[in-house]
Design an enzyme around this catalytic site. Sequence first.
Site, PDB file in Angstrom:
ATOM      1  N   GLU A   1      -8.151  -5.407   5.028  1.00 30.41           N
ATOM      2  CA  GLU A   1      -7.986  -4.982   3.478  1.00 30.41           C
ATOM      3  C   GLU A   1      -6.884  -5.624   2.991  1.00 30.41           C
ATOM      4  OE1 GLU A   1      -8.742  -0.809   4.839  1.00 30.41           O
ATOM      5  OE2 GLU A   1      -9.069  -0.338   2.934  1.00 30.41           O
TER       6      GLU A   1
ATOM      7  N   ARG B   1      -2.496  -2.045  -3.575  1.00 30.86           N
ATOM      8  CA  ARG B   1      -3.521  -1.230  -3.313  1.00 30.86           C
ATOM      9  C   ARG B   1      -3.559  -0.111  -4.141  1.00 30.86           C
ATOM     10  NH1 ARG B   1      -4.818   2.998   1.006  1.00 30.86           N
ATOM     11  NH2 ARG B   1      -7.081   3.495   0.291  1.00 30.86           N
TER      12      ARG B   1
ATOM     13  N   HIS C   1     -12.630   2.933  -0.211  1.00 28.06           N
ATOM     14  CA  HIS C   1     -12.786   1.903   0.779  1.00 28.06           C
ATOM     15  C   HIS C   1     -13.446   0.623   0.320  1.00 28.06           C
ATOM     16  CE1 HIS C   1     -12.729   5.241   4.154  1.00 28.06           C
ATOM     17  NE2 HIS C   1     -11.476   4.944   3.884  1.00 28.06           N
TER      18      HIS C   1
ATOM     19  N   ASN D   1       0.778  -1.265  -0.041  1.00 25.84           N
ATOM     20  CA  ASN D   1       0.096   0.277   0.156  1.00 25.84           C
ATOM     21  C   ASN D   1       0.948   1.295  -0.027  1.00 25.84           C
ATOM     22  OD1 ASN D   1      -1.725   2.101   0.521  1.00 25.84           O
ATOM     23  ND2 ASN D   1      -2.649   1.111   2.390  1.00 25.84           N
TER      24      ASN D   1
ATOM     25  N   ARG E   1     -11.480  15.512   7.504  1.00 26.26           N
ATOM     26  CA  ARG E   1     -11.934  15.942   6.379  1.00 26.26           C
ATOM     27  C   ARG E   1     -13.561  16.440   6.418  1.00 26.26           C
ATOM     28  NH1 ARG E   1     -10.545  10.569   3.391  1.00 26.26           N
ATOM     29  NH2 ARG E   1      -8.592  10.832   2.995  1.00 26.26           N
TER      30      ARG E   1
END
Length: 400
Positions: A385, A91, A180, A7, A241
Amino acid sequence: MNILVINCGSSSLKFQLIDSESEACIAKGLCERIGIEGSRITYSPAGGEKEQRETPMPDHTEAIRLVLEALTNEKTGVVKDLSQIGAVGHRIVHGGEKFAASTLIDGDVIRAIEECNDLAPLHNPANLIGIEACRKLMPNTPMVGVFDTAFHQTMPQEAYLYGLPYEYYQKYKIRRYGFHGTSHSYVSRRAAQFLGKDYSQLKTVVCHLGNGASVSAVKNGVCVDTSMGLTPLEGLIMGTRCGDIDPAVIEFLAHKENKTIDEIMAVLNKKSGVLGLSDNLSSDFRDLEAGWNAGDENAVRAIRAFCYRTAKYIGAYAAAMNGVDVICFTAGVGENGPLVRRIICSYLGYLGVTLDEEANALRGEEKVISTPDSRTVVLSIPTNEELAIARETCRLVKEG
Ligand code: ADP
């Protein structure tokens, strides 16, 4: 087969080596501050000691070389040589409309990912650097790209279009993509399996509540809506965010604060969310929970707004699917946040949700947290993940 999951961010790189048969993580780690002074690698072999050392990493190729060296190190390594790494799973953040599924990486795929760079200018170029670095160091090892956006490509047009002139969708592909996806796919599937239910018959809402946060609606095994949009800025209030706001706020703030668009975007991405709402107390829910318990009004305000927004999305997705059977909480806050789960569920009486307070008190476990008579089942499902990426990688490499 051992699968190396990578990742790659702009200055960091997380990795895990996973045995696809046992699905165990054999080793994992992190390279930080790549290309910046003070770069360091952390390496943890399963059952061994975690080591961390500072070492120069001028670029991602050097970072990956150090990862491979750590994995094959005579003393602390977990494999003899690179031939014991069967495949690499990467990823990738944005697959645009080009990738509705994971794919074996070749030259054409790399070019197609490059074409999505506009849509994720911070993330996709970093992902591509990781791919190129692995290609250089392990030229004969097959690689697979697993996209954050792919699972959401099943959204119908009415869910993914913005109310903008249609020509902008046609010209620039401006639409909602969602992120996601690997987590939403893994958790929704796992929930059905855990409950012994048929995935293709279930209406599930997945709340992925981490530093980045998103909700998705998964109906009969496919995603029909999700809260993030063209970028990960839309939707829930997150760590830093802002999530959904009136777009006119941008112009208003630019005038009032005499800021450029780029400066405003930095505020919306990095200084907003629960960090901004808590008047800079923290973006970390552990701090906010402590603040809540101490009666700190900044923490209370931020947590309340975060939970309310999440509950509103669950309601929207119950409407989108004409009902909901299962609600899953996952990621850092979803798995470990009894307070947040309790407040969110307190809005869901109309769905027949009743929380089992004792079960809800547990952190980080795969568990039903609603009572047996709750009309909608509520679950805590830890996401994974990396394992999902390893599974996809193994499947595609075996299919050839
Ligand atoms: P990301 O992958 O988006 O960086 P994570 O899924 O790791 O985020 O989630 C990070 C968030 O999870 C942080 O806000 C952190 O406070 C929260 N978190 C982690 N552990 C706990 C815990 N034990 N209790 C409450 N919150 C937790």
